[in-house]
Write an enzyme that holds these catalytic residues in place. Structure first.
Site, PDB file in Angstrom:
ATOM      1  CG  HIS A  95      -1.758   1.245   1.394  1.00 33.96           C
ATOM      2  ND1 HIS A  95      -2.863   1.498   0.556  1.00 33.96           N
ATOM      3  CD2 HIS A  95      -1.552   2.556   1.983  1.00 33.96           C
ATOM      4  CE1 HIS A  95      -3.356   2.687   0.725  1.00 33.96           C
ATOM      5  NE2 HIS A  95      -2.620   3.414   1.631  1.00 33.96           N
ATOM      6  CG  ASP A 174     -12.541   3.590   5.401  1.00 35.37           C
ATOM      7  OD1 ASP A 174     -11.568   4.626   6.152  1.00 35.37           O
ATOM      8  OD2 ASP A 174     -12.129   3.458   4.376  1.00 35.37           O
ATOM      9  NE  ARG A 181      -9.932  10.292   8.541  1.00 30.79           N
ATOM     10  CZ  ARG A 181      -9.404   9.778   7.881  1.00 30.79           C
ATOM     11  NH1 ARG A 181      -9.673   8.566   7.541  1.00 30.79           N
ATOM     12  NH2 ARG A 181      -8.354  10.087   7.682  1.00 30.79           N
ATOM     13  CB  SER A 196      -8.850   5.423   7.238  1.00 30.25           C
ATOM     14  OG  SER A 196      -9.214   5.243   5.747  1.00 30.25           O
ATOM     15  CE  LYS A 200      -9.315   2.064   3.094  1.00 30.23           C
ATOM     16  NZ  LYS A 200      -9.418   3.404   2.733  1.00 30.23           N
TER      17      LYS A 200
HETATM   18  N1  URA Z   1      -5.911   6.520   2.396  1.00 29.46           N
HETATM   19  C1  URA Z   1      -6.934   5.850   2.968  1.00 29.46           C
HETATM   20  O1  URA Z   1      -7.564   4.957   2.667  1.00 29.46           O
HETATM   21  N2  URA Z   1      -7.369   6.542   4.322  1.00 29.46           N
HETATM   22  C2  URA Z   1      -7.006   7.735   4.773  1.00 29.46           C
HETATM   23  O2  URA Z   1      -7.330   8.104   5.637  1.00 29.46           O
HETATM   24  C3  URA Z   1      -5.906   8.312   3.927  1.00 29.46           C
HETATM   25  C4  URA Z   1      -5.320   7.781   2.753  1.00 29.46           C
END
Ligand code: URA
Length: 468
Positions: A95, A174, A181, A196, A200
């Site tokens: 990621h 999320d 947010r 967040s 995932k």
């Molecule tokens: N990417 C995400 O999935 N969440 C965040 O809070 C910031 C970047």
């Protein structure tokens, strides 16, 4: 507290107003209270204004390590989860915290898959000034990013790698909290970002994860200490949840590689997968090849297919040069409905509505590139969206002919802009002129591509010192 008090308090009903007030006053929340927030966000039982108030309280007061862990796990468990166990291979993903021209996913997914791990990659769309993996992939005619979990598993079984979007049922907490947010100025908080991203990744059932945390002018967290803290926090949190994790702090002080946009980033990736070996120079995409091999090397190592990340790098390089990663990438595109014939003649497929070459306005060295500004220029050419849900132009973007450290003569091409319409060229042209610094003197010491690596031990040590 006695055990009977604890039992009593466990049974007592929870009220969102009490949880908001507690956080507002700087008191740490317990696991049950955090779980209540995540479950209420996912089910819609907590009104948006209360969630927004809680997010702001959490943003201002901060969350402790225990609260961050509890939020990550509660969000992970808020919906469906993918289990790669049936695939019979170690599941590893990468990621990246977002950037400009960052197309490493198209390289690392097939490279790692070619070396024996399975890569279930759930990716995102363009966010702010940064590009989105899904938007780039959707520039391939027919490519489907919205697969069901069954289809996802079938592609992984066939190809070893699949790059898809989130499903509506995956980590619903999320989806709700992230959208809030975005609208309430509560994005840039390390604990909220950590929960967040990791919720995932952990819902995808990963055995191991490689995090590429960007620093420099194009990163979300430009400050090195903030980026380090986020990296250490994510490694410690994911490890506690049972996923072997490392984080690499990498340079986003200039676009990664030469292309930034949608289709042109895929073309650049395919050229490397076809074995192109760039020279180490400020005009080439050597940095993209190098970073992809380093990240893939770690994925292969954490996935148990190499004793060290260096051996993983060597295995990845072999998969790049012998064409096996290219085969996997094309197979994945076809399995997800994409028309791979467009890669036979990529120039013919590239049909931007308007093109302009920007030339150096004076002779000198490129000493700085304001990469966030360059990212906005790319988005405004049509590669990104002004409002959520808008379509993006697959052909828009910027091809850089020279980058940090290059010496250029006045009139030499610096970049080619590709826009949807001629009217869209003016603003990005002006941004580019502001964003690129041409100086008489050469730049100082080269910025390392990878400045720091956090493993479980170094992350825990860092956090202990940081919060002392
Ligand atoms: N990417 C995400 O999935 N969440 C965040 O809070 C910031 C970047």
């Amino acid at each position: 507290m006695t055990s009977s008090d604890e039992a009593k308090s466990d049974a007592a009903p929870l009220h969102m107003i009490d949880i908001i007030r507690k956080k507002r006053d700087g008191v740490a929340l317990n696991e049950r209270e955090i779980g209540f927030v995540a479950a209420g966000a996912a089910s819609g039982s907590i009104p948006q204004e209360q969630l927004a108030a809680w997010l702001m309280a959490a943003w201002i007061r901060g969350l402790s390590l225990d609260e961050t862990r509890a939020l990550t796990l509660a969000m992970r468990d808020s919906g469906d989860k993918f289990s790669p166990v049936r695939l019979g291979k170690t599941a590893v993903d990468k990621h990246s915290s977002g950037g400009v021209g960052d197309k490493t996913s198209f390289l690392v997914a097939p490279l790692a898959a070619a070396c024996g791990v399975v890569v279930p990659m759930i990716s995102g769309r363009a966010l702010g000034h940064t590009g989105g993996t899904l938007d780039k992939l959707e520039s391939i005619p027919g490519y489907r990013t919205a697969l069901s979990l069954e289809e996802f598993e079938a592609v992984l079984r066939q190809c070893g790698a699949s790059i898809v979007s989130q499903t509506p049922a995956l980590v619903p907490a999320d989806r709700v909290l992230y959208a809030l947010r975005d609208r309430t100025g509560t994005v840039e908080n390390p604990s909220l970002i950590c929960a967040s991203i990791l919720s995932k990744k952990l819902a995808a059932g990963l055995d191991a994860l490689v995090l590429d945390v960007k620093t420099g002018s194009g990163a979300f967290l430009r400050d090195v200490q903030q980026a380090e803290f986020l990296a250490a926090l994510m490694v410690a949190t994911a490890e506690m949840a049972g996923t072997r994790t490392v984080a690499l702090l990498t340079d986003m002080g200039q676009p990664l590689g030469c292309a930034a946009g949608n289709w042109i980033e895929l073309v650049e990736s395919i050229e490397l997968l076809r074995g192109k070996r760039p020279e180490k120079s400020p005009e080439s995409n050597f940095d993209l090849r190098e970073l992809s091999l380093i990240l893939a090397g770690w994925m292969i190592h954490l996935g148990g297919q190499a004793d060290t990340p260096e051996t993983g790098y060597e295995r990845a390089e072999t998969a790049l040069t012998n064409g096996s990663a290219l085969r996997i990438f094309l197979e994945m595109v076809e399995a997800q409905g994409g028309d791979v014939s467009v890669f036979n003649n990529p120039e013919k497929f590239h049909k931007p509505g308007a093109t302009e070459v920007v030339q150096a306005w004076e002779s000198g060295f490129i000493t700085e590139m304001d990469t966030t500004a360059l990212g906005w220029a790319v988005q405004r050419l049509g590669a990104g969206r002004e409002k959520a849900g808008e379509p993006v132009d697959p052909h828009a973007g910027i091809l850089f002919h020279a980058r940090r450290g290059a010496q250029v003569e006045r009139g030499q091409p610096l970049a080619t802009l590709y826009a949807t319409t001629p009217a869209q060229l003016a603003e990005p042209r002006a941004i580019l002129r502001q964003a690129i610094t041409l100086s008489k003197d050469p730049p100082g010491a080269a910025v390392p591509l990878v400045s720091r690596i956090f493993t479980r031990d170094s992350a825990e040590k860092y956090l202990k010192n940081a919060i002392r």
